[in-house]
Design a protein around this motif. Structure first.
Motif, PDB file in Angstrom:
ATOM      1  N   ALA A 139     -12.588   3.158  -0.763  1.00  0.00           N
ATOM      2  CA  ALA A 139     -12.487   2.122   0.267  1.00  0.00           C
ATOM      3  C   ALA A 139     -11.034   1.721   0.499  1.00  0.00           C
ATOM      4  N   ALA A 140     -10.232   1.667  -0.571  1.00  0.00           N
ATOM      5  CA  ALA A 140      -8.825   1.274  -0.455  1.00  0.00           C
ATOM      6  C   ALA A 140      -8.030   2.293   0.360  1.00  0.00           C
ATOM      7  N   VAL A 141      -8.304   3.580   0.145  1.00  0.00           N
ATOM      8  CA  VAL A 141      -7.609   4.629   0.906  1.00  0.00           C
ATOM      9  C   VAL A 141      -7.955   4.529   2.390  1.00  0.00           C
ATOM     10  N   LEU A 142      -9.245   4.426   2.694  1.00  0.00           N
ATOM     11  CA  LEU A 142      -9.685   4.360   4.087  1.00  0.00           C
ATOM     12  C   LEU A 142      -9.148   3.107   4.780  1.00  0.00           C
ATOM     13  N   LEU A 143      -9.241   1.975   4.094  1.00  0.00           N
ATOM     14  CA  LEU A 143      -8.773   0.716   4.672  1.00  0.00           C
ATOM     15  C   LEU A 143      -7.257   0.709   4.823  1.00  0.00           C
ATOM     16  N   GLY A 144      -6.545   1.231   3.808  1.00  0.00           N
ATOM     17  CA  GLY A 144      -5.090   1.272   3.865  1.00  0.00           C
ATOM     18  C   GLY A 144      -4.584   2.126   5.014  1.00  0.00           C
ATOM     19  N   CYS A 145      -5.183   3.303   5.188  1.00  0.00           N
ATOM     20  CA  CYS A 145      -4.797   4.194   6.290  1.00  0.00           C
ATOM     21  C   CYS A 145      -5.092   3.548   7.640  1.00  0.00           C
ATOM     22  N   PHE A 146      -6.243   2.899   7.741  1.00  0.00           N
ATOM     23  CA  PHE A 146      -6.641   2.274   9.003  1.00  0.00           C
ATOM     24  C   PHE A 146      -5.695   1.138   9.383  1.00  0.00           C
ATOM     25  N   ILE A 147      -5.460   0.217   8.436  1.00  0.00           N
ATOM     26  CA  ILE A 147      -4.586  -0.928   8.714  1.00  0.00           C
ATOM     27  C   ILE A 147      -3.155  -0.464   8.954  1.00  0.00           C
ATOM     28  N   GLY A 148      -2.691   0.489   8.145  1.00  0.00           N
ATOM     29  CA  GLY A 148      -1.336   1.007   8.325  1.00  0.00           C
ATOM     30  C   GLY A 148      -1.151   1.655   9.679  1.00  0.00           C
ATOM     31  N   GLY A 149      -2.181   2.399  10.125  1.00  0.00           N
ATOM     32  CA  GLY A 149      -2.109   3.032  11.432  1.00  0.00           C
ATOM     33  C   GLY A 149      -2.093   2.027  12.562  1.00  0.00           C
ATOM     34  N   LYS A 150      -2.800   0.909  12.385  1.00  0.00           N
ATOM     35  CA  LYS A 150      -2.827  -0.121  13.416  1.00  0.00           C
ATOM     36  C   LYS A 150      -1.495  -0.864  13.507  1.00  0.00           C
ATOM     37  N   ILE A 151      -0.929  -1.167  12.350  1.00  0.00           N
ATOM     38  CA  ILE A 151       0.338  -1.890  12.343  1.00  0.00           C
ATOM     39  C   ILE A 151       1.502  -0.974  12.706  1.00  0.00           C
ATOM     40  N   ALA A 152       1.417   0.296  12.253  1.00  0.00           N
ATOM     41  CA  ALA A 152       2.416   1.317  12.605  1.00  0.00           C
ATOM     42  C   ALA A 152       3.838   0.879  12.284  1.00  0.00           C
ATOM     43  N   GLN A 153       4.036   0.440  11.048  1.00  0.00           N
ATOM     44  CA  GLN A 153       5.386   0.133  10.588  1.00  0.00           C
ATOM     45  C   GLN A 153       5.712   1.073   9.444  1.00  0.00           C
ATOM     46  N   LYS A 154       6.990   1.414   9.314  1.00  0.00           N
ATOM     47  CA  LYS A 154       7.384   2.338   8.271  1.00  0.00           C
ATOM     48  C   LYS A 154       7.732   1.647   6.959  1.00  0.00           C
ATOM     49  N   SER A 155       7.711   0.335   6.933  1.00  0.00           N
ATOM     50  CA  SER A 155       8.025  -0.380   5.703  1.00  0.00           C
ATOM     51  C   SER A 155       6.800  -0.371   4.809  1.00  0.00           C
ATOM     52  N   PRO A 156       6.881   0.223   3.594  1.00  0.00           N
ATOM     53  CA  PRO A 156       5.733   0.258   2.700  1.00  0.00           C
ATOM     54  C   PRO A 156       5.374  -1.127   2.195  1.00  0.00           C
ATOM     55  N   ASP A 186      -2.524  -0.350  -5.808  1.00  0.00           N
ATOM     56  CA  ASP A 186      -1.509   0.686  -5.612  1.00  0.00           C
ATOM     57  C   ASP A 186      -2.013   1.760  -4.654  1.00  0.00           C
ATOM     58  N   VAL A 187      -3.287   2.124  -4.783  1.00  0.00           N
ATOM     59  CA  VAL A 187      -3.874   3.131  -3.893  1.00  0.00           C
ATOM     60  C   VAL A 187      -3.849   2.633  -2.449  1.00  0.00           C
ATOM     61  N   PHE A 188      -4.184   1.358  -2.257  1.00  0.00           N
ATOM     62  CA  PHE A 188      -4.162   0.767  -0.922  1.00  0.00           C
ATOM     63  C   PHE A 188      -2.740   0.784  -0.346  1.00  0.00           C
ATOM     64  N   ALA A 189      -1.749   0.409  -1.182  1.00  0.00           N
ATOM     65  CA  ALA A 189      -0.359   0.355  -0.719  1.00  0.00           C
ATOM     66  C   ALA A 189       0.136   1.734  -0.286  1.00  0.00           C
ATOM     67  N   VAL A 190      -0.198   2.759  -1.073  1.00  0.00           N
ATOM     68  CA  VAL A 190       0.201   4.127  -0.725  1.00  0.00           C
ATOM     69  C   VAL A 190      -0.466   4.558   0.576  1.00  0.00           C
ATOM     70  N   SER A 191      -1.752   4.285   0.707  1.00  0.00           N
ATOM     71  CA  SER A 191      -2.480   4.668   1.915  1.00  0.00           C
ATOM     72  C   SER A 191      -1.951   3.919   3.135  1.00  0.00           C
ATOM     73  N   PHE A 192      -1.574   2.657   2.943  1.00  0.00           N
ATOM     74  CA  PHE A 192      -0.969   1.876   4.019  1.00  0.00           C
ATOM     75  C   PHE A 192       0.326   2.536   4.498  1.00  0.00           C
ATOM     76  N   ALA A 193       1.139   2.998   3.533  1.00  0.00           N
ATOM     77  CA  ALA A 193       2.393   3.668   3.883  1.00  0.00           C
ATOM     78  C   ALA A 193       2.130   4.948   4.677  1.00  0.00           C
ATOM     79  N   TYR A 194       1.101   5.699   4.285  1.00  0.00           N
ATOM     80  CA  TYR A 194       0.751   6.913   5.024  1.00  0.00           C
ATOM     81  C   TYR A 194       0.281   6.578   6.431  1.00  0.00           C
ATOM     82  N   GLY A 195      -0.599   5.587   6.525  1.00  0.00           N
ATOM     83  CA  GLY A 195      -1.121   5.203   7.834  1.00  0.00           C
ATOM     84  C   GLY A 195      -0.030   4.742   8.771  1.00  0.00           C
ATOM     85  N   SER A 196       0.914   3.953   8.255  1.00  0.00           N
ATOM     86  CA  SER A 196       1.999   3.449   9.094  1.00  0.00           C
ATOM     87  C   SER A 196       2.983   4.552   9.470  1.00  0.00           C
ATOM     88  N   SER A 197       3.010   5.623   8.675  1.00  0.00           N
ATOM     89  CA  SER A 197       3.882   6.764   8.984  1.00  0.00           C
ATOM     90  C   SER A 197       3.143   7.853   9.763  1.00  0.00           C
TER      91      SER A 197
END
Length: 206
Positions: free
Chosen positions: A172-189, A16-27
Protein backbone atom coordinates in the motif's frame (compact mmCIF):
# COMPACT_ATOMS: atom_id res chain seq x y z
CA UNK A 1 -6.40 -10.12 18.42
CA UNK A 2 -4.52 -7.51 16.43
CA UNK A 3 -1.36 -6.39 18.19
CA UNK A 4 -1.04 -2.59 18.19
CA UNK A 5 2.73 -2.90 18.69
CA UNK A 6 3.05 -5.15 15.63
CA UNK A 7 0.96 -2.74 13.55
CA UNK A 8 3.03 0.28 14.60
CA UNK A 9 6.33 -1.50 13.88
CA UNK A 10 5.07 -2.37 10.40
CA UNK A 11 4.02 1.26 9.87
CA UNK A 12 7.51 2.44 10.86
CA UNK A 13 9.08 0.14 8.27
CA UNK A 14 6.63 1.31 5.60
CA UNK A 15 7.54 4.99 6.06
CA UNK A 16 10.86 4.60 4.24
CA UNK A 17 9.14 2.58 1.50
CA UNK A 18 6.54 5.34 1.11
CA UNK A 19 9.25 8.04 0.94
CA UNK A 20 11.17 6.17 -1.76
CA UNK A 21 8.01 5.56 -3.78
CA UNK A 22 7.07 9.23 -3.41
CA UNK A 23 10.47 10.19 -4.86
CA UNK A 24 9.90 7.85 -7.82
CA UNK A 25 6.40 9.16 -8.43
CA UNK A 26 7.54 12.78 -8.34
CA UNK A 27 10.36 11.93 -10.75
CA UNK A 28 7.90 10.21 -13.11
CA UNK A 29 9.60 6.85 -12.59
CA UNK A 30 7.19 3.90 -12.68
CA UNK A 31 7.35 0.81 -10.47
CA UNK A 32 5.67 -2.22 -12.13
CA UNK A 33 3.69 -4.57 -9.90
CA UNK A 34 6.38 -7.28 -10.20
CA UNK A 35 9.00 -4.85 -8.90
CA UNK A 36 6.65 -3.76 -6.10
CA UNK A 37 6.31 -7.37 -4.96
CA UNK A 38 10.09 -7.88 -5.07
CA UNK A 39 10.63 -4.80 -2.90
CA UNK A 40 8.00 -5.82 -0.34
CA UNK A 41 8.88 -9.53 -0.23
CA UNK A 42 12.61 -8.91 0.24
CA UNK A 43 11.85 -6.42 3.00
CA UNK A 44 9.53 -8.90 4.73
CA UNK A 45 12.05 -11.74 4.39
CA UNK A 46 14.82 -9.63 5.95
CA UNK A 47 12.42 -8.62 8.72
CA UNK A 48 11.34 -12.22 9.29
CA UNK A 49 14.91 -13.52 9.48
CA UNK A 50 15.90 -10.86 11.99
CA UNK A 51 12.81 -11.53 14.14
CA UNK A 52 13.57 -15.27 14.06
CA UNK A 53 17.17 -14.59 15.11
CA UNK A 54 16.03 -12.43 18.01
CA UNK A 55 13.49 -15.03 19.15
CA UNK A 56 16.11 -17.79 18.77
CA UNK A 57 18.55 -15.98 21.07
CA UNK A 58 15.87 -14.92 23.57
CA UNK A 59 16.15 -18.04 25.82
CA UNK A 60 19.86 -17.39 26.31
CA UNK A 61 19.31 -13.99 27.94
CA UNK A 62 18.69 -13.73 31.71
CA UNK A 63 15.31 -12.46 32.87
CA UNK A 64 14.97 -8.73 32.22
CA UNK A 65 18.03 -8.51 29.96
CA UNK A 66 16.05 -9.22 26.79
CA UNK A 67 13.58 -6.45 27.61
CA UNK A 68 16.43 -4.03 28.31
CA UNK A 69 18.22 -4.96 25.09
CA UNK A 70 15.00 -4.62 23.08
CA UNK A 71 14.45 -1.17 24.61
CA UNK A 72 18.00 -0.09 23.77
CA UNK A 73 17.73 -1.29 20.16
CA UNK A 74 14.34 0.34 19.48
CA UNK A 75 15.22 3.56 21.33
CA UNK A 76 18.61 3.90 19.59
CA UNK A 77 17.10 3.14 16.19
CA UNK A 78 14.44 5.77 16.90
CA UNK A 79 17.11 8.38 17.62
CA UNK A 80 18.99 7.41 14.46
CA UNK A 81 15.87 7.80 12.33
CA UNK A 82 15.17 11.21 13.85
CA UNK A 83 18.60 12.40 12.70
CA UNK A 84 18.27 10.47 9.46
CA UNK A 85 17.52 13.61 7.44
CA UNK A 86 20.96 15.00 8.33
CA UNK A 87 22.65 11.79 7.19
CA UNK A 88 20.72 11.77 3.92
CA UNK A 89 21.59 15.41 3.30
CA UNK A 90 25.31 14.66 3.72
CA UNK A 91 25.08 11.66 1.38
CA UNK A 92 23.32 13.74 -1.27
CA UNK A 93 25.92 16.49 -0.93
CA UNK A 94 28.79 14.01 -1.39
CA UNK A 95 27.06 12.33 -4.33
CA UNK A 96 26.32 15.65 -6.04
CA UNK A 97 29.96 16.69 -5.63
CA UNK A 98 31.16 13.65 -7.57
CA UNK A 99 28.48 14.12 -10.30
CA UNK A 100 28.32 10.37 -10.75
CA UNK A 101 27.41 7.16 -8.94
CA UNK A 102 30.54 5.38 -7.75
CA UNK A 103 30.74 1.72 -6.75
CA UNK A 104 32.82 0.34 -3.90
CA UNK A 105 33.06 -2.95 -2.02
CA UNK A 106 29.78 -4.91 -2.21
CA UNK A 107 28.15 -1.84 -3.82
CA UNK A 108 27.81 -0.28 -0.35
CA UNK A 109 28.49 3.25 -1.56
CA UNK A 110 25.91 2.86 -4.31
CA UNK A 111 23.31 1.63 -1.83
CA UNK A 112 23.94 4.67 0.35
CA UNK A 113 23.47 6.94 -2.65
CA UNK A 114 20.21 5.19 -3.51
CA UNK A 115 19.11 5.54 0.12
CA UNK A 116 19.61 9.30 -0.10
CA UNK A 117 18.42 9.75 -3.69
CA UNK A 118 16.26 6.72 -4.63
CA UNK A 119 15.81 7.76 -8.26
CA UNK A 120 19.47 6.77 -8.86
CA UNK A 121 18.42 3.12 -8.78
CA UNK A 122 17.08 3.57 -12.33
CA UNK A 123 20.43 2.55 -13.84
CA UNK A 124 19.32 2.38 -17.47
CA UNK A 125 17.33 5.67 -17.33
CA UNK A 126 14.27 3.84 -18.64
CA UNK A 127 12.00 5.65 -16.16
CA UNK A 128 10.87 2.19 -15.04
CA UNK A 129 12.28 0.26 -12.06
CA UNK A 130 13.05 -3.22 -13.42
CA UNK A 131 12.97 -6.34 -11.21
CA UNK A 132 16.79 -6.30 -11.06
CA UNK A 133 16.84 -2.64 -10.00
CA UNK A 134 14.08 -3.27 -7.46
CA UNK A 135 16.40 -5.65 -5.58
CA UNK A 136 18.81 -2.74 -5.01
CA UNK A 137 15.92 -0.55 -3.87
CA UNK A 138 14.69 -3.26 -1.49
CA UNK A 139 18.11 -3.61 0.15
CA UNK A 140 18.45 0.17 0.43
CA UNK A 141 15.10 0.70 2.19
CA UNK A 142 15.46 -2.40 4.39
CA UNK A 143 18.77 -1.35 5.96
CA UNK A 144 17.15 -0.71 9.34
CA UNK A 145 14.64 -3.59 9.12
CA UNK A 146 17.17 -6.10 10.42
CA UNK A 147 17.95 -4.15 13.59
CA UNK A 148 14.27 -3.37 14.17
CA UNK A 149 13.27 -6.99 13.61
CA UNK A 150 15.94 -8.26 15.99
CA UNK A 151 14.71 -5.90 18.68
CA UNK A 152 11.13 -7.03 18.08
CA UNK A 153 12.23 -10.65 18.29
CA UNK A 154 13.42 -10.02 21.84
CA UNK A 155 10.15 -8.35 22.81
CA UNK A 156 6.71 -9.75 23.57
CA UNK A 157 5.20 -8.85 20.20
CA UNK A 158 3.27 -11.04 17.76
CA UNK A 159 5.99 -11.87 15.24
CA UNK A 160 3.73 -13.31 12.54
CA UNK A 161 1.52 -10.22 12.67
CA UNK A 162 4.53 -7.92 12.19
CA UNK A 163 5.57 -9.79 9.04
CA UNK A 164 2.00 -9.95 7.68
CA UNK A 165 1.34 -6.27 8.41
CA UNK A 166 4.70 -5.32 6.89
CA UNK A 167 3.95 -7.13 3.64
CA UNK A 168 0.46 -5.63 3.26
CA UNK A 169 1.32 -2.09 4.39
CA UNK A 170 4.48 -1.97 2.24
CA UNK A 171 2.47 -2.74 -0.91
CA UNK A 172 0.00 0.00 0.00
CA UNK A 173 2.88 2.39 0.80
CA UNK A 174 4.48 1.88 -2.62
CA UNK A 175 1.21 2.40 -4.50
CA UNK A 176 0.21 5.42 -2.41
CA UNK A 177 3.69 6.95 -2.54
CA UNK A 178 3.89 6.67 -6.33
CA UNK A 179 0.38 8.07 -6.73
CA UNK A 180 0.86 11.08 -4.43
CA UNK A 181 4.35 11.75 -5.80
CA UNK A 182 3.03 11.69 -9.35
CA UNK A 183 0.27 14.13 -8.45
CA UNK A 184 2.57 16.58 -6.71
CA UNK A 185 5.32 16.11 -9.33
CA UNK A 186 8.15 17.60 -7.32
CA UNK A 187 11.71 16.34 -7.42
CA UNK A 188 12.39 17.00 -3.74
CA UNK A 189 12.31 13.65 -1.89
CA UNK A 190 9.98 13.60 1.08
CA UNK A 191 11.59 12.79 4.43
CA UNK A 192 9.45 11.31 7.19
CA UNK A 193 12.25 9.52 9.04
CA UNK A 194 11.65 11.65 12.13
CA UNK A 195 8.09 10.31 12.40
CA UNK A 196 9.29 6.70 12.38
CA UNK A 197 11.87 7.63 14.99
CA UNK A 198 9.26 9.11 17.32
CA UNK A 199 7.06 6.00 16.99
CA UNK A 200 10.04 3.71 17.74
CA UNK A 201 10.98 5.68 20.86
CA UNK A 202 7.37 5.50 22.11
CA UNK A 203 7.31 1.74 21.46
CA UNK A 204 10.62 1.34 23.31
CA UNK A 205 9.26 3.21 26.34
CA UNK A 206 5.93 1.36 26.50
Amino acid sequence: MISLEALLLAVVLSIDVFAVSFAYGSSKIKIPFKSIMIITVIGSVILGLSIYLGALLLPFFPVGVADALSFIILFTLGLIKIFDSIIKKLIRKYSDASKKVEFSVFNLKFILNVYASPEKADLDNSRIISPKESVIVAIAVAMDAFALGFGAGLADVNHLQIIAFSLIIDVAAVLLGCFIGGKIAQKSPINLSWLGGVILILLAVF
